[in-house]
Motif scaffolding. Sequence first.
Motif, mmCIF file in Angstrom:
data_model
loop_
_atom_site.group_PDB
_atom_site.id
_atom_site.type_symbol
_atom_site.label_atom_id
_atom_site.label_comp_id
_atom_site.label_asym_id
_atom_site.label_seq_id
_atom_site.Cartn_x
_atom_site.Cartn_y
_atom_site.Cartn_z
ATOM 1 N N PHE A 150 14.792 33.176 3.733
ATOM 2 C CA PHE A 150 15.203 32.271 2.666
ATOM 3 C C PHE A 150 16.716 32.084 2.745
ATOM 4 C CE2 PHE A 150 11.191 33.873 1.050
ATOM 5 C CZ PHE A 150 10.603 32.740 0.517
ATOM 6 N N THR A 151 17.169 30.837 2.621
ATOM 7 C CA THR A 151 18.594 30.536 2.736
ATOM 8 C C THR A 151 19.311 30.737 1.404
ATOM 9 O OG1 THR A 151 18.360 28.217 2.102
ATOM 10 C CG2 THR A 151 18.012 28.757 4.437
ATOM 11 N N THR A 152 20.629 30.679 1.459
ATOM 12 C CA THR A 152 21.408 30.747 0.209
ATOM 13 C C THR A 152 21.249 29.466 -0.613
ATOM 14 O OG1 THR A 152 23.386 30.071 1.461
ATOM 15 C CG2 THR A 152 23.106 32.428 1.004
ATOM 16 N N ASP A 153 20.824 28.365 0.017
ATOM 17 C CA ASP A 153 20.493 27.164 -0.760
ATOM 18 C C ASP A 153 19.321 27.450 -1.691
ATOM 19 O OD1 ASP A 153 22.447 25.689 0.508
ATOM 20 O OD2 ASP A 153 21.078 24.686 1.895
ATOM 21 N N THR A 154 18.304 28.100 -1.143
ATOM 22 C CA THR A 154 17.151 28.461 -1.967
ATOM 23 C C THR A 154 17.547 29.468 -3.037
ATOM 24 O OG1 THR A 154 15.646 28.047 -0.115
ATOM 25 C CG2 THR A 154 14.804 29.390 -1.913
ATOM 26 N N ALA A 155 18.402 30.422 -2.659
ATOM 27 C CA ALA A 155 18.875 31.410 -3.637
ATOM 28 C C ALA A 155 19.621 30.733 -4.779
ATOM 29 C CB ALA A 155 19.779 32.436 -2.947
ATOM 30 N N ALA A 156 20.468 29.766 -4.461
ATOM 31 C CA ALA A 156 21.230 29.055 -5.496
ATOM 32 C C ALA A 156 20.300 28.305 -6.443
ATOM 33 C CB ALA A 156 22.219 28.091 -4.851
ATOM 34 N N ARG A 204 14.925 13.151 5.453
ATOM 35 C CA ARG A 204 15.510 14.333 6.092
ATOM 36 C C ARG A 204 17.041 14.316 6.004
ATOM 37 N NH1 ARG A 204 11.739 15.551 11.457
ATOM 38 N NH2 ARG A 204 9.745 15.623 10.331
ATOM 39 N N LEU A 205 17.526 13.982 4.818
ATOM 40 C CA LEU A 205 18.966 13.992 4.591
ATOM 41 C C LEU A 205 19.435 15.445 4.542
ATOM 42 C CD1 LEU A 205 19.117 11.251 1.808
ATOM 43 C CD2 LEU A 205 19.492 10.980 4.268
ATOM 44 N N LYS A 206 20.489 15.743 5.252
ATOM 45 C CA LYS A 206 20.918 17.129 5.400
ATOM 46 C C LYS A 206 21.785 17.547 4.207
ATOM 47 C CE LYS A 206 20.646 17.057 10.444
ATOM 48 N NZ LYS A 206 21.393 17.223 11.723
ATOM 49 N N VAL A 207 21.110 18.010 3.170
ATOM 50 C CA VAL A 207 21.791 18.442 1.958
ATOM 51 C C VAL A 207 21.515 19.925 1.743
ATOM 52 C CG1 VAL A 207 22.129 17.989 -0.484
ATOM 53 C CG2 VAL A 207 21.296 16.162 1.001
ATOM 54 N N MET A 208 20.278 20.240 1.446
ATOM 55 C CA MET A 208 19.762 21.599 1.310
ATOM 56 C C MET A 208 18.503 21.705 2.162
ATOM 57 S SD MET A 208 19.886 22.507 -2.745
ATOM 58 C CE MET A 208 21.244 23.445 -3.449
ATOM 59 N N ASP A 209 18.045 22.923 2.366
ATOM 60 C CA ASP A 209 16.782 23.052 3.073
ATOM 61 C C ASP A 209 15.642 22.561 2.182
ATOM 62 O OD1 ASP A 209 15.366 25.491 1.741
ATOM 63 O OD2 ASP A 209 17.407 26.178 2.103
ATOM 64 N N ALA A 210 14.504 22.270 2.788
ATOM 65 C CA ALA A 210 13.395 21.642 2.082
ATOM 66 C C ALA A 210 12.871 22.502 0.935
ATOM 67 C CB ALA A 210 12.261 21.338 3.065
ATOM 68 N N SER A 211 12.863 23.815 1.114
ATOM 69 C CA SER A 211 12.372 24.700 0.051
ATOM 70 C C SER A 211 13.240 24.584 -1.202
ATOM 71 C CB SER A 211 12.351 26.156 0.530
ATOM 72 O OG SER A 211 11.451 26.311 1.603
ATOM 73 N N ALA A 212 14.557 24.536 -1.005
ATOM 74 C CA ALA A 212 15.477 24.431 -2.133
ATOM 75 C C ALA A 212 15.327 23.096 -2.847
ATOM 76 C CB ALA A 212 16.912 24.619 -1.654
#
Length: 249
Positions: A150-156, A204-212
Amino acid sequence: MPQDTDLTDAQPATTYNRVMLKISGEALMGPQGFGLHPPTVRRIAEEVKSVHDLGVEICMVIGGGNIFRGLSGSAQGMERTTADYMGMLATVMNALAMQSALEDLGVFTRVISAIPMDQVCEPYIRRRAVRHLEKKRVCIFAAGTGNPYFTTDTAATLRANEMSCEAIFMGKNGVDGIYDKDPKEHADAVRYDNVTYDDVLAKRLKVMDASAIALARDNKLPLIVFALDDEGGFRGILAGKGTYTKVQD
């Protein structure tokens, strides 16, 4: 050391009362190619303080890519789970650096880790973290979700929902919003003022990962993308000014 006082009567002068600020670890390395650049850390801390001074309750999540990125380590042959845990430890280092800079400016903070390490920061307990925010302490959430993959994007996004934040502010370096393609490589890139979560996923805009993005969409949590390196930008956008892209339904 700043005075730890209860400022719950302060009234914010913005449209938001409680927000999550997500920044990358790379934002802390400034002109260097690696690690922490103290003047840059202090400049970001000053941006956070300027918003804190408005009475806004602030959560923060900082990535660890300036020190170690789990996915990159995995790509080079390291076992993924181990690499991700190393990346989580990097976020704790960045959180402690930001805490030091904020407290030097007189802002009381708490570093709260998803991985218990009581000698350097608090373990994550939701009700305790909420109380810190109510006392106007900046809460810096470290070690991601405490889980690999899990990325920090998802954590945020997860912590923003748990803390009942009204929006996630994502500070980018050199980019003042979301574009249809990389503006650093394409002069004809077009910036969106507003875009939906579904469009972010579909295009697929590169902002956050899809899970976030999916987690934010399902909980109707707005995402505001702005340029972190614009002085006063964070405070200005909270007051409804400046250039940014807003993601919502």
